[in-house]
Design a protein around this motif. Structure first.
Motif, PDB file in Angstrom:
ATOM      1  N   LEU A 148      32.621 -16.331   3.094  1.00  0.00           N
ATOM      2  CA  LEU A 148      33.464 -15.363   2.385  1.00  0.00           C
ATOM      3  C   LEU A 148      33.393 -15.641   0.889  1.00  0.00           C
ATOM      4  N   GLY A 149      34.202 -14.910   0.114  1.00  0.00           N
ATOM      5  CA  GLY A 149      34.234 -15.159  -1.319  1.00  0.00           C
ATOM      6  C   GLY A 149      33.963 -13.945  -2.170  1.00  0.00           C
ATOM      7  N   TRP A 150      33.726 -12.787  -1.531  1.00  0.00           N
ATOM      8  CA  TRP A 150      33.479 -11.586  -2.341  1.00  0.00           C
ATOM      9  C   TRP A 150      34.778 -10.968  -2.850  1.00  0.00           C
ATOM     10  N   GLY A 151      35.738 -10.833  -1.988  1.00  0.00           N
ATOM     11  CA  GLY A 151      36.987 -10.153  -2.363  1.00  0.00           C
ATOM     12  C   GLY A 151      38.207 -10.965  -1.996  1.00  0.00           C
ATOM     13  N   PRO A 152      39.243 -10.318  -1.462  1.00  0.00           N
ATOM     14  CA  PRO A 152      40.490 -11.023  -1.162  1.00  0.00           C
ATOM     15  C   PRO A 152      40.434 -11.777   0.164  1.00  0.00           C
ATOM     16  N   THR A 153      41.121 -12.908   0.208  1.00  0.00           N
ATOM     17  CA  THR A 153      41.267 -13.687   1.435  1.00  0.00           C
ATOM     18  C   THR A 153      42.686 -14.253   1.490  1.00  0.00           C
ATOM     19  N   ASN A 154      43.236 -14.280   2.682  1.00  0.00           N
ATOM     20  CA  ASN A 154      44.563 -14.846   2.916  1.00  0.00           C
ATOM     21  C   ASN A 154      44.405 -15.978   3.925  1.00  0.00           C
ATOM     22  N   ILE A 155      44.860 -17.181   3.569  1.00  0.00           N
ATOM     23  CA  ILE A 155      44.659 -18.355   4.413  1.00  0.00           C
ATOM     24  C   ILE A 155      46.009 -18.993   4.717  1.00  0.00           C
ATOM     25  N   GLU A 156      46.270 -19.238   6.009  1.00  0.00           N
ATOM     26  CA  GLU A 156      47.546 -19.783   6.456  1.00  0.00           C
ATOM     27  C   GLU A 156      47.403 -21.263   6.826  1.00  0.00           C
ATOM     28  N   PHE A 157      48.444 -22.045   6.485  1.00  0.00           N
ATOM     29  CA  PHE A 157      48.434 -23.493   6.699  1.00  0.00           C
ATOM     30  C   PHE A 157      49.734 -23.961   7.332  1.00  0.00           C
ATOM     31  N   ARG A 158      49.658 -25.130   7.963  1.00  0.00           N
ATOM     32  CA  ARG A 158      50.830 -25.949   8.265  1.00  0.00           C
ATOM     33  C   ARG A 158      50.583 -27.320   7.631  1.00  0.00           C
ATOM     34  N   TRP A 159      51.592 -27.848   6.932  1.00  0.00           N
ATOM     35  CA  TRP A 159      51.452 -29.176   6.349  1.00  0.00           C
ATOM     36  C   TRP A 159      51.973 -30.178   7.381  1.00  0.00           C
ATOM     37  N   THR A 160      51.048 -30.838   8.081  1.00  0.00           N
ATOM     38  CA  THR A 160      51.382 -31.736   9.177  1.00  0.00           C
ATOM     39  C   THR A 160      51.347 -33.188   8.702  1.00  0.00           C
ATOM     40  N   LYS A 161      51.469 -34.123   9.650  1.00  0.00           N
ATOM     41  CA  LYS A 161      51.403 -35.538   9.320  1.00  0.00           C
ATOM     42  C   LYS A 161      50.049 -35.923   8.730  1.00  0.00           C
ATOM     43  N   ARG A 162      49.013 -35.160   9.056  1.00  0.00           N
ATOM     44  CA  ARG A 162      47.696 -35.450   8.487  1.00  0.00           C
ATOM     45  C   ARG A 162      47.350 -34.543   7.307  1.00  0.00           C
ATOM     46  N   GLY A 163      48.368 -33.879   6.761  1.00  0.00           N
ATOM     47  CA  GLY A 163      48.147 -33.016   5.600  1.00  0.00           C
ATOM     48  C   GLY A 163      47.980 -31.564   5.994  1.00  0.00           C
ATOM     49  N   PRO A 164      47.436 -30.732   5.097  1.00  0.00           N
ATOM     50  CA  PRO A 164      47.290 -29.297   5.381  1.00  0.00           C
ATOM     51  C   PRO A 164      46.291 -29.053   6.511  1.00  0.00           C
ATOM     52  N   VAL A 165      46.717 -28.262   7.486  1.00  0.00           N
ATOM     53  CA  VAL A 165      45.875 -27.865   8.608  1.00  0.00           C
ATOM     54  C   VAL A 165      45.777 -26.341   8.593  1.00  0.00           C
ATOM     55  N   VAL A 166      44.565 -25.822   8.688  1.00  0.00           N
ATOM     56  CA  VAL A 166      44.354 -24.371   8.603  1.00  0.00           C
ATOM     57  C   VAL A 166      44.716 -23.713   9.930  1.00  0.00           C
TER      58      VAL A 166
END
Length: 310
Positions: A148-166
């Motif tokens: 990806l990388g041409w236009g808009p993107t929306n990315i969701e995360f949870r910040w867990t014990k091991r850091g950000p998880v996609v």
């Protein structure tokens, strides 16, 4: 848009994601959950808006939701296929990205489990610089992994014990009010800038100002018929409120399904400080009220008669 294929590509690129399995039937679902370990998330492999997504904490809940998804109640947009995932626990964030530039990070809270209906979101999220950088770096890694990388993107995360998880990568603008929050927070109109990109015009992602924008979604606590709902005009008149929208009117039937369709309205506010924005939002929400009369309980005699006829 295929979440299983997306998971495979992210895993191959070393992007942090929850453990996952693909399942086509109830036996596969049960086996996958046993391998991952409870609690697990069950969701359609293709979909959005949290439709069909549920947390399952034991085999009974797993069987119940599997039956719902595969038993004809869920509307599939493609061949029925279920994603079984580890429940990544921790604060929820999403990033808004245009091309290869991370515009900002939003924080959101959900209503009661086992469903995932967003109750409130705040833009930008209150993060340290190093936390923001970590989320931004992983966001760009997702773009590279998925081409990806041409236009808009929306990315969701949870910040867990091991850091950000996609949790999910959406190759589009975030839905609903998300672009409006960006515009209130930074003065960037992502919709207009996207249109410019489509037409080959020069876009401008420069931040015009810096505010804190927040939204509260109105979610009923019961099913039934809306008797009345009001206070929207008074809420809209509160200084700092950017928008008040009600999605239902009196006599509207309410049947909650545990997805974004449960929202009966929202309030958006913005100001120069987080505490002030939260106070404005609360004041406005407190002015809105509604009443819902539960559906009548089924008549036992009618049920017995219908059973006898069958």
């Amino acid at each position: 848009c295929d979440k299983f294929t997306q998971r495979q590509l992210l895993a191959e690129a070393g992007v942090p994601i929850p453990a996952y399995r693909s399942a086509a039937n109830a036996t596969d679902v049960e086996s996958a959950a046993a391998e991952i370990g409870f609690p697990v998330i069950l969701k359609p492999a293709v979909g959005n808006g949290s439709y069909g997504v549920r947390l399952c904490c034991d085999v009974d809940e797993l069987a119940e939701h599997t039956t719902y998804l595969l038993g004809g109640k869920h509307i599939w947009r493609s061949e029925p296929r279920i994603l079984v995932e580890e429940f990544a626990q921790g604060p929820y964030y999403w990033t808004d990205v245009m091309a290869n530039e991370v515009i900002g990070v939003c924080a959101a809270d959900f209503g009661p489990l086992p469903h995932f209906v967003i109750r409130e979101c705040t833009y930008p999220a209150l993060l340290r610089d190093d936390e923001h950088k970590r989320i931004a770096d992983i966001s760009l890694s997702c773009l590279r992994a998925l081409g990806l990388g041409w236009g808009p993107t929306n990315i969701e995360f949870r910040w867990t014990k091991r850091g950000p998880v996609v949790i999910e990568v959406n190759p589009r603008l975030a839905g609903g009010i998300a672009p409006q929050l960006v515009q209130l927070a930074y003065g960037i109109d992502l919709v207009t800038e996207h249109i410019k990109l489509v037409f080959g015009e020069e876009w401008n992602l420069r931040k015009r100002h810096s505010q804190t924008a927040a939204a509260r979604f109105l979610i009923p606590d019961r099913d039934g018929i809306v008797d009345w709902i009001d206070g929207d005009s008074e809420a809209a008149a509160v200084p700092g409120v950017a928008e008040v929208k009600l999605n239902v009117e009196p006599k509207t039937p309410i049947v909650r399904k545990g997805d974004d369709g449960d929202w009966i309205g929202h309030v958006i506010a913005a100001s120069s400080r987080l505490a002030r924005t939260e106070a404005i939002l609360q004041r406005a929400v407190d002015l809105i009220g509604w009443s819902i009369t539960p559906f009548p309980a089924p008549n036992k005699n009618n049920l017995q008669a219908a059973t006898d006829e069958a």
